[in-house]
Write an enzyme that holds these catalytic residues in place. Sequence first.
Site, short mmCIF file in Angstrom:
data_model
loop_
_atom_site.label_atom_id
_atom_site.label_comp_id
_atom_site.label_asym_id
_atom_site.label_seq_id
_atom_site.Cartn_x
_atom_site.Cartn_y
_atom_site.Cartn_z
CB SER A 1 -0.85 0.08 1.27
OG SER A 1 -1.73 -0.96 1.37
CG HIS B 1 -3.26 -1.40 -3.49
ND1 HIS B 1 -3.99 -0.24 -3.30
CD2 HIS B 1 -2.90 -1.81 -2.25
CE1 HIS B 1 -4.03 0.04 -2.01
NE2 HIS B 1 -3.38 -0.89 -1.35
CD GLU C 1 -5.49 1.89 -6.30
OE1 GLU C 1 -5.99 3.01 -6.31
OE2 GLU C 1 -4.62 1.55 -5.47
CG ASN D 1 -4.67 4.30 0.11
OD1 ASN D 1 -5.83 4.41 0.52
ND2 ASN D 1 -3.98 3.18 0.23
N1 LIG Z 1 -4.64 -4.23 5.77
C1 LIG Z 1 -5.07 -3.47 4.76
O1 LIG Z 1 -6.11 -2.77 4.86
C2 LIG Z 1 -4.32 -3.49 3.46
C3 LIG Z 1 -4.96 -3.01 2.29
C4 LIG Z 1 -4.27 -3.07 1.08
C5 LIG Z 1 -2.98 -3.57 1.04
N2 LIG Z 1 -2.37 -3.98 2.20
C6 LIG Z 1 -1.01 -4.49 2.11
O2 LIG Z 1 -1.05 -5.92 2.13
C7 LIG Z 1 0.14 -6.42 2.75
C8 LIG Z 1 -0.24 -7.35 3.89
O3 LIG Z 1 -1.04 -6.66 4.80
P1 LIG Z 1 -1.96 -7.44 5.86
O4 LIG Z 1 -2.83 -6.40 6.47
O5 LIG Z 1 -2.55 -8.64 5.24
O6 LIG Z 1 -0.85 -7.92 6.91
P2 LIG Z 1 -0.99 -9.06 8.03
O7 LIG Z 1 -0.05 -8.66 9.10
O8 LIG Z 1 -2.42 -9.28 8.37
O9 LIG Z 1 -0.45 -10.40 7.31
C9 LIG Z 1 0.86 -10.56 6.91
C10 LIG Z 1 1.17 -12.07 6.89
O10 LIG Z 1 2.47 -12.25 6.34
C11 LIG Z 1 3.10 -13.32 7.04
N3 LIG Z 1 4.54 -13.20 6.84
C12 LIG Z 1 5.42 -12.42 7.48
N4 LIG Z 1 6.66 -12.61 6.97
C13 LIG Z 1 6.54 -13.55 6.00
C14 LIG Z 1 7.44 -14.19 5.12
N5 LIG Z 1 8.74 -13.88 5.12
N6 LIG Z 1 6.97 -15.11 4.24
C15 LIG Z 1 5.64 -15.43 4.24
N7 LIG Z 1 4.74 -14.87 5.07
C16 LIG Z 1 5.18 -13.92 5.93
C17 LIG Z 1 2.65 -13.14 8.48
O11 LIG Z 1 2.78 -14.36 9.19
C18 LIG Z 1 1.20 -12.72 8.28
O12 LIG Z 1 0.34 -13.84 8.27
C19 LIG Z 1 0.95 -5.18 3.17
O13 LIG Z 1 1.86 -4.88 2.17
C20 LIG Z 1 -0.11 -4.09 3.25
O14 LIG Z 1 0.40 -2.80 3.04
C21 LIG Z 1 -3.02 -3.97 3.41
#
Ligand SMILES: NC(=O)c1ccc[n+]([C@@H]2O[C@H](COP(=O)([O-])OP(=O)(O)OC[C@H]3O[C@@H](n4cnc5c(N)ncnc54)[C@H](O)[C@@H]3O)[C@@H](O)[C@H]2O)c1
Length: 333
Positions: free
Chosen positions: A167, A188, A200, A238
């Site tokens: 993001s 995204h 996106e 965003n």
């Molecule tokens: N949360 C939101 O609203 C949102 C929206 C759009 C995009 N994003 C993006 O999506 C991505 C993930 O966000 P999220 O909210 O799902 O995070 P999250 O913390 O819920 O999940 C991340 C997962 O990645 C795993 N992980 C950590 N290191 C790892 C590795 N080396 N190999 C494999 N798995 C690994 C963790 O165990 C965890 O389950 C980020 O880049 C975030 O910016 C988030």
Amino acid sequence: MFKSILRPIIRQNNNNYYSSLLILRQLSSSSSSSSSSSGQSSPNRIDNVLVIGSGLMGSGIAQSCATSGKFQSITLYDVNDKQLGIAKKSIAKSIEKLYAKGKVDIESVDSAVNSITFSNRTDPKSTDNLLIVEAVPELLDVKQKIFANLYDQFKDNPTVIYATNTSSLAVKDIGLSVPVKDRYAGLHFFNPVPLMKLVEIVKLVDTSDQTVESLRQFVADIGKVSVQCRDTPGFIVNRLLIPYSSEAVKMMERGDASVEDIDTAMKLGAGYPMGPFELMDMTGIDTGKFVRDAWLARNDPSLNIASSELVDKMVADGRLGRKTGKGWYDYSK
Ligand SMILES: NC(=O)c1ccc[n+]([C@@H]2O[C@H](COP(=O)([O-])OP(=O)(O)OC[C@H]3O[C@@H](n4cnc5c(N)ncnc54)[C@H](O)[C@@H]3O)[C@@H](O)[C@H]2O)c1
């Protein structure tokens, strides 16, 4: 009014898009189905999906793939076994809800859940026309290392597309270790993935048109709508939303208007479905702060945002919005 103008244009574009795809498929049916790294051949349809990270976003992406029924294999990978178990349960629960409401067209909840392989290894059943979507925490070095390892694993396969769901980081920086720049892009998604229709597609200078078309088809296959943009902070949504929320907080901090009145004003005066504070509570105060802090660190005056001690304190106190029961509003009652 906007809807009635936009709908025919969207439908027309979709028709054009599908007929172009059809023509491209017919043209390519006599030749090899694999893509060249020059980006000159026709788009490949994504057949297999590997999602990296089974948290909030990764599990939502895998779930959307599963309920579409369009893929030969879906693998949800995580380093954390416990998290994989949590993801399986939450996906099952979410599909069950959508199924009960008639919102997904699937044979059964079990078959949809079982179409996902929950794994602590990046070992999809098939790697043909494989899309890898990375969704691990927003840490540049972790993401870069993951892509370096994945490229090393799949470097002999010219049909693999690499995508990040970041993001707030630059898509380009994350993919420094992916030499096949034509097959690398941003993808995204929005939270909650199973419900949010938009994706996106972030096209870098070297991302091929073929990769973009494959991603567009993938997004359509999972029942969502794609938009395309360049690799700039916040992409489209965003980039507009974060300064808007920041301005709403500043307005309230100055005492110009209350939280409730700003929300009411934007709903009734601008036709927004929810006000900026309601939206911040829904997306998570911490998520907004995370993106805002990443932008502040860029020192780019064109990013129209300001820090807020009040928001920082809310995050420190765990007032993160709906998910913790309290944010700008109280949901605990
Ligand atoms: N949360 C939101 O609203 C949102 C929206 C759009 C995009 N994003 C993006 O999506 C991505 C993930 O966000 P999220 O909210 O799902 O995070 P999250 O913390 O819920 O999940 C991340 C997962 O990645 C795993 N992980 C950590 N290191 C790892 C590795 N080396 N190999 C494999 N798995 C690994 C963790 O165990 C965890 O389950 C980020 O880049 C975030 O910016 C988030």
